[in-house]
Scaffold this motif. Structure first.
Motif, short mmCIF file in Angstrom:
data_model
loop_
_atom_site.label_atom_id
_atom_site.label_comp_id
_atom_site.label_asym_id
_atom_site.label_seq_id
_atom_site.Cartn_x
_atom_site.Cartn_y
_atom_site.Cartn_z
N THR A 104 0.83 -1.21 0.00
CA THR A 104 0.00 0.00 0.00
C THR A 104 0.86 1.26 0.00
N GLU A 105 1.95 1.26 0.77
CA GLU A 105 2.84 2.43 0.79
C GLU A 105 3.59 2.58 -0.53
N SER A 112 -2.74 2.38 -7.63
CA SER A 112 -3.39 1.54 -6.64
C SER A 112 -2.57 0.25 -6.46
N LYS A 113 -2.96 -0.53 -5.47
CA LYS A 113 -2.20 -1.75 -5.15
C LYS A 113 -2.16 -2.75 -6.29
N ARG A 143 1.18 4.03 -3.01
CA ARG A 143 0.99 5.45 -2.74
C ARG A 143 2.19 6.26 -3.24
#
Length: 153
Positions: free
Chosen positions: A24-25, A33-34, A28
């Motif tokens: 997720t980081e 998106s993932k 970002r």
């Protein structure tokens, strides 16, 4: 490298700095998106650009403060001799790096040891017993000015 776009390159830069970053980081950080980041990671792994993930240990904290570069000249550089040397040198844990060289000698080794006495022991008991060696020259590193994981992506 031609198949890498700027996002792929940014993913690699981030992973080199922190391979344990949560997906997720990472997503970002690159502005996606993932799911697309996960797909990109899978592609980078499948194409062999990312070959694995590992812990990078501090040789200094482990007491391996002595670095010596050793030039090795061989008596035989036919393929069978090179293969035997390569297999034998891979078994020496103090050999941090080994490169076949085109030049005035045949191989360059980077040896990590605790101190000069430990290095002398490695040379006497391991390096000098490698097959086909005719001579070696050793160069002690006084200071590491740049020592890092490869990051020029």
């Amino acid at each position: 490298m031609n198949q890498l776009d700027p996002i792929d390159r940014r993913i690699l830069e981030i992973l080199v700095a922190d391979a344990r970053i949560p997906l997720t980081e990472l997503a970002r950080a690159v502005g996606l998106s993932k799911t697309p980041v996960a797909q990109r990671l899978k592609r980078l792994e499948e194409t062999g650009i990312i070959t694995g993930y590992r812990a990078i240990l501090s040789p200094l904290k482990l007491g391996l403060t002595h670095v010596t570069y050793v030039e090795v000249s061989m008596s035989d550089t036919r393929q069978k001799a090179l293969e035997e040397f390569n297999a034998a040198v891979r078994l020496i844990p103090e050999v941090e790096e080994c490169y076949m060289i085109a030049g005035g000698f045949d191989y360059q080794l980077k040896i990590r040891s605790r101190d000069m006495a430990h290095f002398r022991q490695v040379m006497a008991e391991r390096i000098s017993t490698l097959p086909y060696i005719t001579s070696t020259s050793s160069y002690v590193a006084m200071e590491a000015v740049v020592e890092q994981n490869w990051t020029a992506i």
